[in-house]
Design an enzyme around this catalytic site. Structure first.
Site, PDB file in Angstrom:
ATOM      1  N   GLY A  38       0.813  -1.220   0.000  1.00 27.58           N
ATOM      2  CA  GLY A  38       0.000   0.000   0.000  1.00 27.58           C
ATOM      3  C   GLY A  38       0.848   1.271   0.000  1.00 27.58           C
ATOM      4  CE1 TYR A 142      -6.237 -13.793  -2.476  1.00 28.06           C
ATOM      5  CE2 TYR A 142      -7.435 -14.501  -4.434  1.00 28.06           C
ATOM      6  CZ  TYR A 142      -7.269 -13.626  -3.382  1.00 28.06           C
ATOM      7  OH  TYR A 142      -8.147 -12.587  -3.228  1.00 28.06           O
TER       8      TYR A 142
END
Ligand code: UDP
Length: 331
Positions: A38, A142
């Site tokens: 981020g 995932y």
């Protein structure tokens, strides 16, 4: 007094849009993010704590300081391909770090949790559109790590009364209308930003991964959902969960799919540019068609994906892409 929500991964693509939506829904967001993926500039509201979910004392301090009433959990690795080659990263971070977070929630008696889940928990479709009751047989670590979290949370609800809502995203896309936040991945692997890179001349072309699928034009079909709509669903789900004190799960998609070729054609219209296309082979692990049966979130939460026309997704992405990437030439 506004209710505080701890938003892990609030500096990431979807998390930063949730931070922004929190304010509109009358919550006060507190972002917890280690900035591994981020960006601090993406946190447009509320306090920001730079912290890692592996750091339990850091988490405890953050809970003590801000006293959140609920947690939204976006911090996660999300590359399907990487999860196949490096499963340890996915189980270690997506699973054990989340377990750390749950343990602090239990200790601090924070009983509401929203999980960023995924249609990858379903695996290969046996039915399209895919309802929430579709069998869950993930085909990569995932999706498997997210499904494990769903299972853990189901047992935690029974044992400890920790309520959670699983939001199974289809293809998140688009950018906030302000043009101030948007999609930045490194490396970028997603279709729409790569198509826009090709439109801007930041890359030579876009490679279409396979044109021999059993779909109308031979290319893969996906259900693209605008990130602002996704973010809004989190707060509708949270409000409902707080009222009913019940756990639940929802697909977040539009119910309508677009092929890779249709996305490229619409991107040419929106950008006014000719986008050079190269035909490539299939990418491993891509099912031909992933489309949500999307009525449950509408029925139960009153959620409407009002920003999610393909045109609006591409227009908002294009605005963001030009503003953010306009200065540098190469991808
Ligand atoms: N895709 C493509 N070329 C690219 C990237 C993606 O043809 O360079 C295709 C991919 O095979 C899939 C669709 O675009 O069918 C959406 O892929 P993306 O990686 O954006 O999302 P995913 O469906 O993997 O979550």
């Amino acid at each position: 007094m506004k209710r505080k929500i701890l938003i892990t991964g609030g500096a990431g693509y979807i998390g930063s849009h949730a931070v922004k939506e929190a304010v509109r829904f009358g919550f006060e967001p507190v972002t917890y993010d280690n900035l591994s993926m981020g960006h601090s500039w993406a946190v447009q509201a509320g306090p920001f704590v730079k912290g890692d979910l592996a750091d339990r004392p850091g988490l405890v301090k953050t809970f003590q300081k801000f006293k959140p009433t609920a947690v939204m959990h976006f911090a996660s690795h999300t590359y399907v391909g990487e999860s196949v080659t490096d499963p340890q990263k996915y189980y270690r971070d997506n699973l054990t770090n989340a377990m750390n977070l749950f343990s602090v929630m239990l200790e601090k008696k924070v009983n509401f949790f929203i999980l960023s889940s995924t249609c990858a928990t379903y695996g290969n479709p046996v039915q399209v559109p895919m309802p929430e009751t579709h069998p869950q047989n993930p085909v990569n670590p995932y999706g498997d790590s997210k499904l494990m979290l769903e299972k853990i949370l189901t047992w935690y609800d029974r044992a400890y009364g920790l309520k959670s809502t699983f939001l199974r995203y289809f293809n998140a896309a688009g950018s906030d209308e302000s043009g101030k936040i948007g999609e930045v991945h490194d490396p970028e692997t997603h279709l729409i930003p790569l198509v826009l890179d090709a439109a801007m001349g930041r890359r030579k072309n876009i490679t279409v991964f396979g044109q021999d699928y059993p779909t109308p034009d031979g290319t893969c079909v996906r259900d693209y959902i605008h990130v602002t709509d996704l973010a809004a669903a989190h707060f509708l789900a949270l409000k409902r969960m707080m009222e009913t004190e019940k756990s639940d799960f929802f697909n977040l998609g539009t119910g309508k799919g677009f092929s890779v070729k249709e996305v490229i054609a619409e991107a040419e219209k929106v950008t006014g540019k000719k986008i050079p296309v190269q035909m490539g082979t299939r990418r491993e692990g891509d099912p031909p068609e992933l489309v949500a049966q999307a009525d449950k979130a509408n029925r139960v939460l009153g959620w409407k994906p009002e920003h999610s026309s393909l045109k609006n997704i591409l227009e908002t992405s294009w605005k963001w892409h030009q503003a953010y990437f306009g200065k540098s030439k190469k991808a």
